[in-house]
Design a protein around this motif. Structure first.
Motif, PDB file in Angstrom:
ATOM      1  N   THR A   1      -3.339 -30.690 -21.438  1.00 41.55           N
ATOM      2  CA  THR A   1      -3.354 -31.955 -22.188  1.00 41.55           C
ATOM      3  C   THR A   1      -4.514 -32.000 -23.169  1.00 41.55           C
ATOM      4  N   SER A   2      -5.575 -31.272 -22.887  1.00 42.63           N
ATOM      5  CA  SER A   2      -6.724 -31.255 -23.799  1.00 42.63           C
ATOM      6  C   SER A   2      -6.475 -30.351 -24.997  1.00 42.63           C
ATOM      7  N   ASN A   3      -5.762 -29.255 -24.783  1.00 45.45           N
ATOM      8  CA  ASN A   3      -5.528 -28.291 -25.860  1.00 45.45           C
ATOM      9  C   ASN A   3      -4.369 -28.677 -26.761  1.00 45.45           C
ATOM     10  N   GLU A   4      -3.369 -29.412 -26.217  1.00 43.03           N
ATOM     11  CA  GLU A   4      -2.196 -29.791 -26.998  1.00 43.03           C
ATOM     12  C   GLU A   4      -2.580 -30.883 -27.978  1.00 43.03           C
ATOM     13  N   GLU A   5      -2.467 -30.584 -29.271  1.00 46.19           N
ATOM     14  CA  GLU A   5      -2.928 -31.514 -30.297  1.00 46.19           C
ATOM     15  C   GLU A   5      -2.230 -32.862 -30.197  1.00 46.19           C
ATOM     16  N   GLY A   6      -3.032 -33.907 -30.135  1.00 40.22           N
ATOM     17  CA  GLY A   6      -2.480 -35.246 -30.138  1.00 40.22           C
ATOM     18  C   GLY A   6      -2.203 -35.819 -28.763  1.00 40.22           C
ATOM     19  N   VAL A   7      -2.386 -35.054 -27.673  1.00 40.20           N
ATOM     20  CA  VAL A   7      -2.143 -35.599 -26.347  1.00 40.20           C
ATOM     21  C   VAL A   7      -3.365 -36.362 -25.853  1.00 40.20           C
ATOM     22  N   ARG A   8      -4.498 -35.665 -25.783  1.00 37.23           N
ATOM     23  CA  ARG A   8      -5.707 -36.320 -25.293  1.00 37.23           C
ATOM     24  C   ARG A   8      -6.372 -37.192 -26.344  1.00 37.23           C
ATOM     25  N   HIS A   9      -6.230 -36.852 -27.626  1.00 34.74           N
ATOM     26  CA  HIS A   9      -6.928 -37.576 -28.695  1.00 34.74           C
ATOM     27  C   HIS A   9      -5.947 -37.972 -29.800  1.00 34.74           C
ATOM     28  N   PRO A  10      -5.047 -38.910 -29.504  1.00 36.48           N
ATOM     29  CA  PRO A  10      -3.992 -39.240 -30.465  1.00 36.48           C
ATOM     30  C   PRO A  10      -4.504 -39.877 -31.748  1.00 36.48           C
ATOM     31  N   LEU A  11      -5.672 -40.472 -31.723  1.00 35.91           N
ATOM     32  CA  LEU A  11      -6.184 -41.142 -32.907  1.00 35.91           C
ATOM     33  C   LEU A  11      -6.873 -40.172 -33.861  1.00 35.91           C
ATOM     34  N   LEU A  12      -7.079 -38.934 -33.425  1.00 39.30           N
ATOM     35  CA  LEU A  12      -7.792 -37.967 -34.247  1.00 39.30           C
ATOM     36  C   LEU A  12      -6.843 -37.077 -35.039  1.00 39.30           C
ATOM     37  N   THR A  13      -5.549 -37.271 -34.875  1.00 36.66           N
ATOM     38  CA  THR A  13      -4.580 -36.467 -35.615  1.00 36.66           C
ATOM     39  C   THR A  13      -3.410 -37.319 -36.040  1.00 36.66           C
ATOM     40  N   LYS A  14      -2.866 -37.036 -37.176  1.00 43.87           N
ATOM     41  CA  LYS A  14      -1.713 -37.792 -37.670  1.00 43.87           C
ATOM     42  C   LYS A  14      -0.402 -37.223 -37.154  1.00 43.87           C
ATOM     43  N   GLU A  15      -0.459 -36.022 -36.577  1.00 45.37           N
ATOM     44  CA  GLU A  15       0.749 -35.391 -36.084  1.00 45.37           C
ATOM     45  C   GLU A  15       1.037 -35.826 -34.647  1.00 45.37           C
ATOM     46  N   THR A  16       2.296 -35.894 -34.312  1.00 41.61           N
ATOM     47  CA  THR A  16       2.702 -36.228 -32.955  1.00 41.61           C
ATOM     48  C   THR A  16       2.619 -34.984 -32.079  1.00 41.61           C
ATOM     49  N   ALA A  17       2.010 -35.144 -30.918  1.00 40.84           N
ATOM     50  CA  ALA A  17       1.895 -33.999 -30.013  1.00 40.84           C
ATOM     51  C   ALA A  17       3.282 -33.560 -29.556  1.00 40.84           C
ATOM     52  N   PRO A  18       3.552 -32.247 -29.573  1.00 41.60           N
ATOM     53  CA  PRO A  18       4.886 -31.747 -29.227  1.00 41.60           C
ATOM     54  C   PRO A  18       5.123 -31.729 -27.720  1.00 41.60           C
ATOM     55  N   VAL A  19       5.173 -32.887 -27.105  1.00 40.17           N
ATOM     56  CA  VAL A  19       5.441 -33.003 -25.671  1.00 40.17           C
ATOM     57  C   VAL A  19       6.891 -33.437 -25.498  1.00 40.17           C
ATOM     58  N   THR A  20       7.653 -32.677 -24.732  1.00 42.00           N
ATOM     59  CA  THR A  20       9.053 -32.994 -24.521  1.00 42.00           C
ATOM     60  C   THR A  20       9.217 -33.982 -23.371  1.00 42.00           C
ATOM     61  N   GLU A  21      10.408 -34.543 -23.270  1.00 46.22           N
ATOM     62  CA  GLU A  21      10.700 -35.463 -22.166  1.00 46.22           C
ATOM     63  C   GLU A  21      10.564 -34.749 -20.828  1.00 46.22           C
ATOM     64  N   ALA A  22      11.068 -33.511 -20.752  1.00 44.46           N
ATOM     65  CA  ALA A  22      10.991 -32.756 -19.503  1.00 44.46           C
ATOM     66  C   ALA A  22       9.548 -32.529 -19.077  1.00 44.46           C
ATOM     67  N   GLU A  23       8.674 -32.235 -20.060  1.00 46.01           N
ATOM     68  CA  GLU A  23       7.254 -32.027 -19.750  1.00 46.01           C
ATOM     69  C   GLU A  23       6.600 -33.320 -19.279  1.00 46.01           C
ATOM     70  N   ALA A  24       6.948 -34.437 -19.905  1.00 44.06           N
ATOM     71  CA  ALA A  24       6.371 -35.725 -19.519  1.00 44.06           C
ATOM     72  C   ALA A  24       6.825 -36.126 -18.110  1.00 44.06           C
ATOM     73  N   VAL A  25       8.105 -35.864 -17.788  1.00 47.78           N
ATOM     74  CA  VAL A  25       8.619 -36.144 -16.448  1.00 47.78           C
ATOM     75  C   VAL A  25       7.889 -35.293 -15.413  1.00 47.78           C
ATOM     76  N   PHE A  26       7.701 -34.013 -15.748  1.00 50.54           N
ATOM     77  CA  PHE A  26       6.967 -33.124 -14.834  1.00 50.54           C
ATOM     78  C   PHE A  26       5.533 -33.611 -14.637  1.00 50.54           C
ATOM     79  N   MET A  27       4.875 -34.001 -15.728  1.00 46.18           N
ATOM     80  CA  MET A  27       3.474 -34.416 -15.658  1.00 46.18           C
ATOM     81  C   MET A  27       3.278 -35.622 -14.751  1.00 46.18           C
ATOM     82  N   ILE A  28       4.121 -36.634 -14.895  1.00 49.49           N
ATOM     83  CA  ILE A  28       3.909 -37.833 -14.086  1.00 49.49           C
ATOM     84  C   ILE A  28       4.175 -37.551 -12.608  1.00 49.49           C
TER      85      ILE A  28
END
Length: 298
Positions: free
Chosen positions: A239-266
């Motif tokens: 989550t720290s290395n994936e751009e926009g996940v840990r620091h969403p306000l520091l990048t204009k791009e959306t972090a490439p996290v899929t639904e499957a990854e988000a389901v796994f994470m929670i």
């Protein structure tokens, strides 16, 4: 209320926004909302009208489909077959009623997908299942499959059940927010909140803000399996290395996290929290008991 919070709430029901529906829709197996049934019926109703004349007579491809339904699905006699548009609507609409069990609705839709063999209809069904964030998706255009497992849903409830004391409320808040973001389709935000729940737990347990140091501090209290310890650190690193996940306000791009990854994470983070709670709560109770045993009688 800021613009960001307003946009977040637009993707959620009121109950979800205020935390009364902790489980994301993607993990709510064995149910589908009435909104999904209504939208699926709209697709079916459109197919019926597209294959019927103004006076209500049916033609292909729906005509063959209705005959197939009459004999193969309903097991009724072909000489009793009725082919008017309204007869079909009357026969099929009950599958989408609020009282109809969820599995009967999806069973009918899957039968229609396989019988109709329409790419447009399949795309419509997939869009409904996905946009409504249901626990089910369409596989190869003909088969409805679950997004998650019952165990992943149970992991969230188990974690929340163990986070009832006042000191645990920040951890609980992160986990609930992860569920809300997942339901709202904000997958990067959900992943961020999931790992933040683990981060909040280890920080409060050790007093250390650095995640890696906090994990190693826990390891000093009670030895963690090396592979488990590294898994926690690597999950945080993801989550720290994936751009926009840990620091969403520091990048204009959306972090490439899929639904499957988000389901796994929670699910994974909720399980981690439950494991850490049980492990270190028991260790703390043992230490308190040992201390009380060593105290001299007054």
């Amino acid at each position: 209320m800021g613009d960001e919070e307003i946009q977040r709430r637009k993707a959620l029901s009121f109950a979800q926004a205020v935390g009364f529906e902790p489980l994301p829709r993607q993990l709510k197996l064995d149910e589908i909302p009435q909104s999904v049934k209504a939208k699926l019926w709209f697709l079916v109703h459109s197919e019926i009208h597209a294959s019927s004349k103004s006076r209500g007579d049916l033609y292909e491809p729906i005509l063959s489909l209705v005959k197939n339904f009459w004999v193969s699905y309903e097991h009724r006699m072909i000489d009793e077959f009725r082919s008017s548009r309204q007869d079909v609507i009357n026969a099929w609409k009950p599958f989408f009623a609020e009282s109809m069990p969820w599995w009967r609705t999806l069973d009918f839709i899957q039968w229609m997908l396989r019988s109709l063999e329409s790419a447009d209809f399949a795309r419509g069904v997939e869009h409904v299942l996905k946009s409504e964030m249901t626990a089910y998706r369409l596989y190869e255009g003909t088969t409805i499959i679950p997004v998650a497992t019952p165990e992943e849903g149970a992991a969230i409830f188990n974690a929340l059940d163990g986070l009832t004391d006042p000191a645990s409320q920040p951890i609980r808040a992160h986990l609930l927010q992860a569920a809300k973001e997942l339901t709202g389709g904000n997958f990067a935000a959900s992943a961020r909140e999931s790992i933040s729940a683990v981060e909040s737990y280890v920080s409060s347990a050790t007093g250390k803000k650095d995640f890696s140091k906090a994990i190693y501090a826990l390891d000093q209290k009670k030895t963690l399996h090396p592979a488990f310890k590294e898994a926690l650190i690597k999950l945080y690193g993801y989550t720290s290395n994936e751009e926009g996940v840990r620091h969403p306000l520091l990048t204009k791009e959306t972090a490439p996290v899929t639904e499957a990854e988000a389901v796994f994470m929670i699910g994974a983070c909720a399980s981690f929290i439950t494991y850490l709670q049980r492990t270190f709560d028991q260790a703390q109770k043992f230490e308190l008991g040992a201390t009380a045993h060593r105290l001299p009688n007054s």
